[in-house]
Each structure stands twice: as structure tokens, then as C-alpha cells.
Design a protein around this motif. Structure first.
Motif, PDB file in Angstrom:
ATOM      1  N   LYS A   1       0.837  -1.208   0.000  1.00  0.00           N
ATOM      2  CA  LYS A   1       0.000   0.000   0.000  1.00  0.00           C
ATOM      3  C   LYS A   1       0.872   1.258   0.000  1.00  0.00           C
TER       4      LYS A   1
ATOM      5  N   ARG B   1       2.415   1.661  -3.447  1.00  0.00           N
ATOM      6  CA  ARG B   1       1.438   2.160  -4.429  1.00  0.00           C
ATOM      7  C   ARG B   1       1.252   3.671  -4.328  1.00  0.00           C
TER       8      ARG B   1
ATOM      9  N   CYS C   1      -1.317  -3.398 -14.187  1.00  0.00           N
ATOM     10  CA  CYS C   1      -1.629  -2.021 -13.782  1.00  0.00           C
ATOM     11  C   CYS C   1      -2.147  -1.201 -14.956  1.00  0.00           C
TER      12      CYS C   1
ATOM     13  N   ASN D   1      -4.690  -4.651  -8.469  1.00  0.00           N
ATOM     14  CA  ASN D   1      -5.905  -3.944  -8.054  1.00  0.00           C
ATOM     15  C   ASN D   1      -6.579  -3.425  -9.322  1.00  0.00           C
TER      16      ASN D   1
ATOM     17  N   GLU E   1      -9.298  -1.984 -10.010  1.00  0.00           N
ATOM     18  CA  GLU E   1      -9.898  -0.647  -9.966  1.00  0.00           C
ATOM     19  C   GLU E   1      -8.876   0.463 -10.162  1.00  0.00           C
ATOM     20  N   ALA E   2      -7.610   0.179  -9.862  1.00  0.00           N
ATOM     21  CA  ALA E   2      -6.561   1.199  -9.970  1.00  0.00           C
ATOM     22  C   ALA E   2      -5.837   1.154 -11.313  1.00  0.00           C
TER      23      ALA E   2
ATOM     24  N   GLU F   1      -4.316   1.811 -14.789  1.00  0.00           N
ATOM     25  CA  GLU F   1      -3.985   3.070 -15.464  1.00  0.00           C
ATOM     26  C   GLU F   1      -4.630   3.103 -16.842  1.00  0.00           C
TER      27      GLU F   1
ATOM     28  N   LYS G   1     -11.603   3.724 -19.245  1.00  0.00           N
ATOM     29  CA  LYS G   1     -11.543   3.011 -17.970  1.00  0.00           C
ATOM     30  C   LYS G   1     -12.939   2.782 -17.404  1.00  0.00           C
TER      31      LYS G   1
ATOM     32  N   ASN H   1      -8.776  -9.841  -9.190  1.00  0.00           N
ATOM     33  CA  ASN H   1      -7.618  -9.499  -8.350  1.00  0.00           C
ATOM     34  C   ASN H   1      -7.027 -10.744  -7.696  1.00  0.00           C
TER      35      ASN H   1
END
Length: 189
Positions: free
Chosen positions: A39, A42, A57, A112, A114-115, A117, A124, A140
Motif C-alpha cells: 500500500k 502504491r 496495472c 488492483n 480498480e486502480a 492506469e 476506464k 484481483n
């Protein structure tokens, strides 16, 4: 595609990605191995640079990973190293050993969906909606598990992990032909 990845890695600041692979994030001397350290990583500038070249990513890579899972295809990861530095980096070769194992382990903690790029926010939003929020945890978890599996298959100086990968793709002969001793080594029993 490999030459595109090599070029993108160079343009995005390969040194940060190389540090992520060859050393350890944030100057650590061990893999991340904990969600809390992941975390913090990130949230760093180093991650922001590395995330541009790490497949899980990037939105379109995540879309492809989900499509493979949706069709019941196995996910098999290997480590690559860019050959030929700078703008002449045109080839990615498979790497094995402790650095590769650490990189795959570290990456497992960074997955992740949802994250992901994306250059265009609308892409997205649309693509993640197609995947469906209810499927994010599954994607995930499955991608992380495949990365950990790949890390565990990397035995320094051994090609036995390739037999497990082949088995996952439906090629059964190689794994079935292993001796009992080799099976113990493959699965770390």
C-alpha cells in the motif's frame, strides 16, 4: 508486442521498473510480502512510474486478463528483462532466479483492477463497467494467485516450473513423466 513493451518501458523510465525488479521497492532488502508495505509503495512516485509498464496495472492488459479468465484460460506469468538499453531496447528475454521470484511476489501484492492506469478516463469507466464491480475481487485474487504460483515455480537453475505451466495449459505428458523426486521439488513438498 515485446518490442512495444520494451520501448514503452524505456520511455516511461525503465530505471524505476528495473529497481522494482532487480532491487526491492523503497530500498528494502526483502520482497514486499505484506499488504501494508504494498500500500505504501502504491502511494509512491516510484510506483506511479512503474505502473505504466506493469501489465496488471494497465487498463487494456487488465481487460485482456479478464477476458482470458472469463473464457477459462490459465494465467501463466514469467519475468522478462529488457535487452539493449535506451532507445535500442527491442527485446525482452525470460529471467529466472531470486530477483524474478521477488518481482512476481511483489507484483502479486499490487494487483488492483480498480486502480488500472488508462490514458482516457472514459475508456476506464466503460471497460471496468463491462467487467463488473462484482468480478473485481475474483480477478484481483486470481491474478495474484497466478503471480504467486509463477514465483513459486522459479527454482534457480531449474526448468521444472515450466512443466507445471504446460500442465495448466493442458499439456499433461511432461508433468506426468516426472520422477517422484522431481514432483516433490516442483511443488516444494
Amino acid at each position: 508486442a515485446n518490442s512495444d513493451l520494451a520501448r514503452e518501458a524505456t520511455e516511461a523510465g525503465l530505471s524505476a521498473a528495473e529497481k522494482f525488479v532487480d532491487e526491492f521497492p523503497n530500498g528494502s532488502d526483502t520482497p514486499m510480502a505484506t499488504p501494508n508495505i504494498a500500500k505504501k509503495f502504491r502511494a509512491s512516485e516510484e510506483y506511479a512510474t512503474a505502473a505504466k509498464v506493469l501489465p496488471f496495472c494497465r487498463l487494456w492488459c487488465v481487460v485482456e486478463l479478464h477476458a482470458a479468465l472469463e473464457r477459462g484460460k490459465p494465467l501463466i506469468f514469467a519475468c522478462g528483462k529488457v535487452v539493449g538499453g535506451g532507445a535500442k531496447a527491442t527485446r525482452v528475454v525470460v529471467e529466472r532466479g531470486e530477483a524474478a521470484k521477488s518481482m512476481l511476489t511483489n507484483c502479486a501484492f499490487l494487483v488492483n483492477i480498480e486502480a488500472a492506469e488508462a490514458a482516457v478516463l472514459a475508456d476506464k469507466t466503460r471497460e471496468l463497467a463491462k467487467i463488473g464491480h462484482v468480478n473485481f475481487a475474483f480477478v484481483n485474487r486470481t491474478v495474484s494467485a497466478a503471480l504467486i504460483s509463477a514465483a513459486n515455480n522459479l527454482h534457480t537453475g531449474s526448468e521444472l516450473g515450466a512443466f507445471v505451466d504446460a500442465f495448466s495449459c493442458g499439456e499433461l505428458r511432461s508433468l506426468r513423466a516426472l520422477t517422484a523426486t522431481s514432483v516433490v521439488e516442483v511443488f516444494n513438498l
